[in-house]
Design a protein around this motif. Structure first.
Motif, PDB file in Angstrom:
ATOM      1  N   HIS A 267     -10.286   2.970  -2.967  1.00 22.13           N
ATOM      2  CA  HIS A 267      -8.875   2.999  -2.497  1.00 22.13           C
ATOM      3  C   HIS A 267      -8.330   4.401  -2.567  1.00 22.13           C
ATOM      4  CE1 HIS A 267      -4.373   2.530  -3.585  1.00 22.13           C
ATOM      5  NE2 HIS A 267      -4.501   1.688  -2.519  1.00 22.13           N
TER       6      HIS A 267
ATOM      7  N   GLY B  89      -5.916   1.773   2.529  1.00 20.10           N
ATOM      8  CA  GLY B  89      -6.600   0.545   1.717  1.00 20.10           C
ATOM      9  C   GLY B  89      -8.208   1.016   1.787  1.00 20.10           C
TER      10      GLY B  89
ATOM     11  N   GLY C 149       0.915  -1.197  -0.011  1.00 22.27           N
ATOM     12  CA  GLY C 149       0.094   0.005   0.134  1.00 22.27           C
ATOM     13  C   GLY C 149       0.881   1.238   0.096  1.00 22.27           C
TER      14      GLY C 149
ATOM     15  N   ILE D 253      -3.818  -5.265   1.418  1.00 21.99           N
ATOM     16  CA  ILE D 253      -3.013  -4.176   1.010  1.00 21.99           C
ATOM     17  C   ILE D 253      -2.719  -3.318   2.592  1.00 21.99           C
ATOM     18  CG2 ILE D 253      -4.879  -2.401   1.454  1.00 21.99           C
ATOM     19  CD1 ILE D 253      -3.674  -1.147  -1.205  1.00 21.99           C
TER      20      ILE D 253
END
Length: 536
Positions: A432, A422, A387, A521
């Motif tokens: 996202h 995330g 991420g 993530i």
């Protein structure tokens, strides 16, 4: 004390320890001994540093319940001020847990001051030292011999004082001679012509013994535990001199060698910047690898910005100051330090806040050197947090300074929005963070990204930070700015910013790839952060 130099030394305090000795006998009751020794040193330090002490000297003994009497003396060079003398003695006192821990005697010598202690009397008691040792017993003399005996006693005192002075001068002269010989031999042993070789011997001054760390953390008790990560646990500790520290106990499954560990610690310890957490030392005994950092009381950035209640404590002025501070810390790592350091794991939990909520980047970890003229690297050992990783690093293991720039861009968007990178929800919108920020940028609705607690204020600065964040997370490495450019953008309102392109890992919120990626993530690689510097 005797000291000479080819430069001016008068009135200049130099408290770094250059020499120490230690006795072989161990203390029988460590807690009781340390308490008495600390109290004795505190009394002597105040006397030695006082304005009325022309020699900046004090000696005396303990009167506590420890089975043996503890004797000690302390002295500064007389040219020091009261404050400088006190500071110098505090510094050498702080080295006792490192050099003389658990021993019944020892000495620590610095250029501007020194101290010594032991359970046997090593100095001749005089009028000066008797003041701290208590009143001397009064002699009872016959009336007819008072005058003659008093003359004999006074003469003996003067002789004893002269002998003590000669002995102290001789001992100190010998110690200083040994110090200069050691320094000369160390300089002569230094390798010549290899800029990539770290002198491991100079790392010894940063090394703590395991016993000191166990005492400081109450034997790594759960009550002192601050957190846990893939690298191991972090504990709060307090050193002998009263300084609070953060003690990071690394996992024992590291394959790193002792020499490599020392080299890398020495390299990281040279990083000095107001926006970097300062490394104070390390411990390397057996399978234990421990790092000692300065302690910061306000925890990490994620503790505030992602908490529904605490996020209000960080208004926009503070958040903007944090963004600028992080940028300056990265710029120092990339450009202004002796080597180019790549962090590779920049995220909110690795940004700590001091008492004034100033940001300090942490976990810039253990470094390994690139070969000369190398500008980027390739590794199979991916470390960091999904991420925040740039796509070229997460997919192919390629990293450069632009890898950190990508992480910085994600971090900026999180600070402005108050949302994790995330899957998140703002009102009825779910998505996202990078995708959501990009879509709103294209639709000219970037104000939707801003943390709702800022509503009603001026958004110009916030929108500019969103713009800079999107520039930093562009998929094409060459399109991302350097940290020098990012700092300039943050500090110059009149600078026209280029239009960003699509972010790396851009995902449509309706795609299956997004739904799958949102599950992992936030996962962190179970590795310590690895910092990779390379010469410019």
């Amino acid at each position: 004390m005797l000291r000479y130099s080819n430069r001016s030394i008068f009135g200049i305090m130099e408290g770094a320890t250059v020499f120490y000795t230690v006795e072989s006998n161990n203390v029988t009751n460590l807690h009781q001994f340390n308490q008495e020794l600390r109290n004795l040193f505190d009394r002597l330090r105040i006397r030695a540093a006082s304005d009325g002490s022309s020699r900046k000297f004090a000696a005396g003994n303990s009167t506590g319940p420890y089975p043996a009497t503890i004797y000690a003396l302390m002295q500064c060079t007389p040219d020091l001020s009261k404050q400088d003398c006190d500071d110098c003695l505090v510094r050498v006192l702080g080295d006792i847990p490192i050099t003389c821990y658990g021993k019944e005697g020892g000495s620590v010598v610095a250029p501007s001051c020194f101290l010594r202690y032991g359970i046997s009397l090593f100095f001749e008691p005089t009028d000066d030292t008797l003041q701290s040792m208590g009143p001397p017993p009064q002699a009872v003399l016959p009336p007819e011999s008072n005058g003659a005996n008093a003359t004999i006693i006074n003469e003996k005192k003067r002789n004893a004082s002269r002998i003590a002075t000669i002995m102290v001068v001789a001992i100190i002269s010998f110690l200083i001679l040994i110090i200069y010989i050691c320094i000369y031999l160390r300089v002569m042993r230094k390798p010549i012509g290899n800029s990539e070789t770290t002198d491991v011997s100079s790392a010894d001054s940063l090394q703590f013994d395991l016993g000191t760390i166990r005492v400081a953390t109450n034997n790594f008790s759960d009550a002192n535990k601050l957190g846990q990560g893939g690298f191991g646990a972090v504990y709060k500790g307090r050193l002998y001199n009263g300084q609070d520290v953060a003690v990071k106990r690394l996992s024992k499954n590291s394959e790193q060698g002792n020499t490599e560990f020392k080299n890398e610690v020495l390299l990281v310890a040279k990083l000095q910047h107001r926006n970097l957490v300062r490394l104070l030392g390390f411990c390397l005994e057996g399978s234990e690898r421990i790092l000692i950092y300065e302690f910061l009381p306000n925890k990490s950035l994620d503790y505030f910005i992602f908490d529904p209640t605490k996020r209000a404590q960080l208004d926009w002025a503070r958040r903007y100051k944090i963004i600028v501070g992080i940028a300056r810390g990265l710029l120092y790592l990339h450009q202004d330090s002796q080597l180019c350091i790549i962090h590779r794991d920049l995220k909110p939990s690795n940004v700590l806040l001091d008492a004034e909520l100033n940001p300090k980047i942490s976990d810039f970890g253990m470094a390994s050197l690139f070969v000369l003229d190398q500008s980027q690297g390739n590794t199979r050992r991916i470390v960091g947090t999904y991420g925040y990783m740039a796509p070229e690093y997460a997919s192919h293991g390629k990293f450069s300074v632009k890898t950190d720039v990508f992480s910085f861009g994600v971090l900026v968007l999180e600070i402005v929005s108050g949302q994790k990178n995330g899957r998140f929800q703002i009102g009825e919108n779910t998505g996202h963070l990078l995708s959501y920020a990009w879509e709103n940028w294209r639709k000219r609705t970037s104000s939707n990204i801003i943390d709702p607690i800022f509503k009603g204020g001026s958004t110009t600065e916030m929108l500019r930070c969103i713009h800079i964040g999107l520039l930093c997370v562009q998929e094409n490495i060459a399109d991302r700015p350097t940290m020098a450019s990012a700092v300039l953008m943050l500090n110059t309102d009149s600078l026209t910013l280029p239009f960003p392109t699509r972010p790396g890992f851009f995902m449509n919120k309706f795609s299956e790839s997004y739904k799958e990626s949102s599950e992992f993530i936030q996962a962190s690689a179970n590795e310590a952060s690895v910092t990779d510097p390379y010469p410019r």
